[in-house]
Design a protein around this motif. Structure first.
Motif, PDB file in Angstrom:
ATOM      1  N   ASN A 212     -36.941 -58.355 -33.055  1.00 32.68           N
ATOM      2  CA  ASN A 212     -36.573 -59.190 -32.008  1.00 32.68           C
ATOM      3  C   ASN A 212     -35.034 -59.171 -31.826  1.00 32.68           C
ATOM      4  N   LYS A 233     -36.515 -61.983 -21.437  1.00 32.84           N
ATOM      5  CA  LYS A 233     -36.993 -63.359 -22.509  1.00 32.84           C
ATOM      6  C   LYS A 233     -38.118 -63.708 -21.808  1.00 32.84           C
ATOM      7  N   SER A 234     -38.121 -64.066 -20.599  1.00 34.24           N
ATOM      8  CA  SER A 234     -39.219 -64.722 -19.786  1.00 34.24           C
ATOM      9  C   SER A 234     -40.571 -63.820 -19.824  1.00 34.24           C
ATOM     10  N   CYS A 236     -41.647 -61.659 -22.167  1.00 32.32           N
ATOM     11  CA  CYS A 236     -41.736 -61.499 -23.350  1.00 32.32           C
ATOM     12  C   CYS A 236     -41.858 -62.731 -24.435  1.00 32.32           C
ATOM     13  N   ASN A 237     -41.578 -63.824 -23.583  1.00 30.34           N
ATOM     14  CA  ASN A 237     -41.448 -64.987 -24.393  1.00 30.34           C
ATOM     15  C   ASN A 237     -40.677 -65.087 -25.824  1.00 30.34           C
ATOM     16  N   GLY A 238     -39.410 -64.420 -25.502  1.00 26.36           N
ATOM     17  CA  GLY A 238     -38.577 -64.069 -26.607  1.00 26.36           C
ATOM     18  C   GLY A 238     -39.333 -63.371 -27.635  1.00 26.36           C
ATOM     19  N   SER A 239     -40.295 -62.658 -27.500  1.00 23.09           N
ATOM     20  CA  SER A 239     -40.941 -61.761 -28.740  1.00 23.09           C
ATOM     21  C   SER A 239     -40.974 -60.461 -28.094  1.00 23.09           C
ATOM     22  N   SER A 245     -48.002 -57.804 -23.132  1.00 18.74           N
ATOM     23  CA  SER A 245     -48.181 -57.929 -21.618  1.00 18.74           C
ATOM     24  C   SER A 245     -47.698 -56.591 -20.861  1.00 18.74           C
ATOM     25  N   CYS A 248     -43.993 -57.414 -19.942  1.00 23.08           N
ATOM     26  CA  CYS A 248     -42.929 -57.532 -20.983  1.00 23.08           C
ATOM     27  C   CYS A 248     -42.617 -55.961 -21.302  1.00 23.08           C
TER      28      CYS A 248
END
Length: 481
Positions: A212, A233-234, A236-239, A245, A248
């Motif tokens: 990360n 960031k949105s 991948c939700n920060g991951s 997905s 991502c």
């Protein structure tokens, strides 16, 4: 002075290095090299080069240095980073390189052992080729055996403080080895090692933290735009290390394209390549495997030759049980640097004789990173190793060249902070050479220190030798950096 002379004379004379091809002059301290047999039945032997301190050898620490890979020779550190010599091209084509004394050698303040580990790496070897199937835990055990046997040959150094150090994949080598050393001390294994702590530079530590780290690093360095960063960031939700997905994955692909063409081991350095190569789908300029599901499998993988002159420190993802080949991962045609000096010098018969190494006809050519090994990353995350070691009082320094995109400082900063230790030295500059800013540091309880080196890449001492010697000597001496 008398004690120092006794100390030097106590080391095994058969291992003394009396001259080195390419060097005309007097060594500033004694050098020793050769093999330690760690398995008699297999004739498994690890090669070391030992440089005695130029300061106070009877009092200065003994430091073990390990390069990464996995599977890369620590003689790389000896030749290109903080060894006693700097290497210059020979006067004529094909001639051996010329050696000059390195004013920033780490032997200025410490006794230092450069070790080729595991067997099959560099000049180390085994007569039983099954030994080249290895992994994190076996490597730690073998290197511990080396240390015990080495100190039996050099018992005069047993009272000296012992520190373990390394970079890149040595982020795994060092804490796993330190754990073995501590276990040996607790069980009374002889000889008793005077182990005090360890240091790691731009070290592989944990799949999630390392994986990360790249996107925040790239954004902070101005390599990707605010829009691209926010979109990733949105999505991948920060991951980023394990994208699940399609959105991502698409955003990571966009980042990959934007970073294409950079030298990942130091984003400030040029990388010379053809326009056709840089546009290739098999271009070397791909995001690090850490960014692509580091630690997905524990299946063994062949160790690859180093990319761009530095060891690629991550395990690659294995899909459907198939380990992708080096060209499939990195391409073949984009060398930013090369190992010409090291290859010509270490594969020379006279050099091999001088350093008491087996000839090429016996063990094959020296390569900076071995293609002999099948290596299993079987130790998992290093977070708990660091917690266990630091909680027992062992000193730890995590240092990062702040322009390395392979193991970005953002990951190391994040995992050191995640331990939850009290901050004892708030984020501040550290200085060298008449108040020049060398980088930034933050200190934690349990003698844990995080440090950046301003403008340095993956192999810190290669890029910033004066700064590296400064923080190294201060830390070993127990002084504030």
């Amino acid at each position: 002075m008398f004690l120092s002379l006794v100390l030097i004379r106590a080391a095994p004379e058969s291992s003394l290095v009396t001259n080195l091809p390419g060097f005309n002059g007097t060594f500033p301290s004694k050098h020793y090299s050769g093999y330690i047999t760690i398995d008699e039945t297999h004739e498994k032997k690890l090669f070391y080069y030992f440089v005695i301190s130029e300061r106070k050898p009877s009092q200065d620490p003994v430091v073990l240095w390990l390069n990464g890979g996995p599977g890369c020779s620590s003689l790389d550190g000896f030749m290109y980073e903080h060894g006693p010599f700097n290497f210059e091209a020979g006067k004529t084509k094909g001639s051996l390189p010329l050696l000059h004394l390195n004013p920033s050698s780490w032997s200025k303040v410490s006794n230092i052992i450069y070790l080729d580990s595991p067997a099959g790496v560099g000049l180390s070897y085994s007569k039983n080729k099954d030994d080249y199937n290895t992994g994190d835990l076996k490597t730690a055990s073998d290197t511990h055996t080396f240390l015990l046997k080495w100190f039996q040959q050099y018992p005069e150094f047993l009272p000296n403080p012992l520190y373990l150090s390394g970079q890149s994949y040595a982020g795994v080598y060092v804490p796993t080895l330190a754990s073995e050393v501590v276990k040996g001390i607790k069980t009374g294994l002889k000889p008793i090692l005077n182990f005090k702590g360890y240091m790691v530079g731009n070290g592989v530590t944990d799949g999630e933290f390392d994986g990360n780290a790249l996107v925040p690093f790239a954004h902070g360095m101005g390599l990707i735009s605010d829009d691209l960063y926010e979109e990733a960031k949105s999505a991948c939700n920060g991951s980023y290390w394990n994208p699940v997905s399609s959105t991502c994955i698409a955003q990571i692909s966009n980042i990959d394209k934007v970073l294409n063409g950079l030298y990942i081991y130091d984003i400030l350095q040029p990388c010379y390549h053809s326009p056709e190569a840089s546009k290739s789908e098999n271009s070397t300029f791909q995001l690090p495997p850490s960014f692509r599901q580091l630690g997905e499998t524990e299946r063994p993988l062949p160790v690859r030759k180093r990319m761009f002159g530095r060891a690629w420190p991550f395990k690659v993802a294995v899909r459907d049980g198939i380990v992708p080949s080096w060209p499939q991962i990195h391409g073949e045609s984009l060398p930013c640097t090369n190992d010409e000096f090291a290859n010509s010098w270490l594969n020379n018969e006279a050099v091999r004789r001088a350093i008491h190494a087996e000839q090429e006809s016996v063990i094959g050519p020296w390569e900076v990173c071995s293609d002999k090994l099948s290596y299993k990353s079987d130790a998992g995350s290093m977070i708990n190793y660091h917690k266990n070691l630091t909680s027992q009082g062992y000193r730890a320094l995590m240092f990062s060249g702040d322009h390395d995109m392979c193991v970005p400082f953002t990951g190391t900063e994040a995992w050191t902070r995640s331990l939850g230790y009290e901050i004892t030295d708030k984020w501040r500059q550290w200085y060298y050479d008449d108040y020049q800013v060398g980088g930034y540091t933050q200190g934690y309880a349990h003698n844990l220190t995080f440090l950046t080196i301003k403008g340095a890449g993956h192999s810190v001492a290669e890029y910033k030798p004066k700064e590296a010697l400064t923080f190294y000597s201060r830390w070993l001496d127990g002084k504030s950096i």
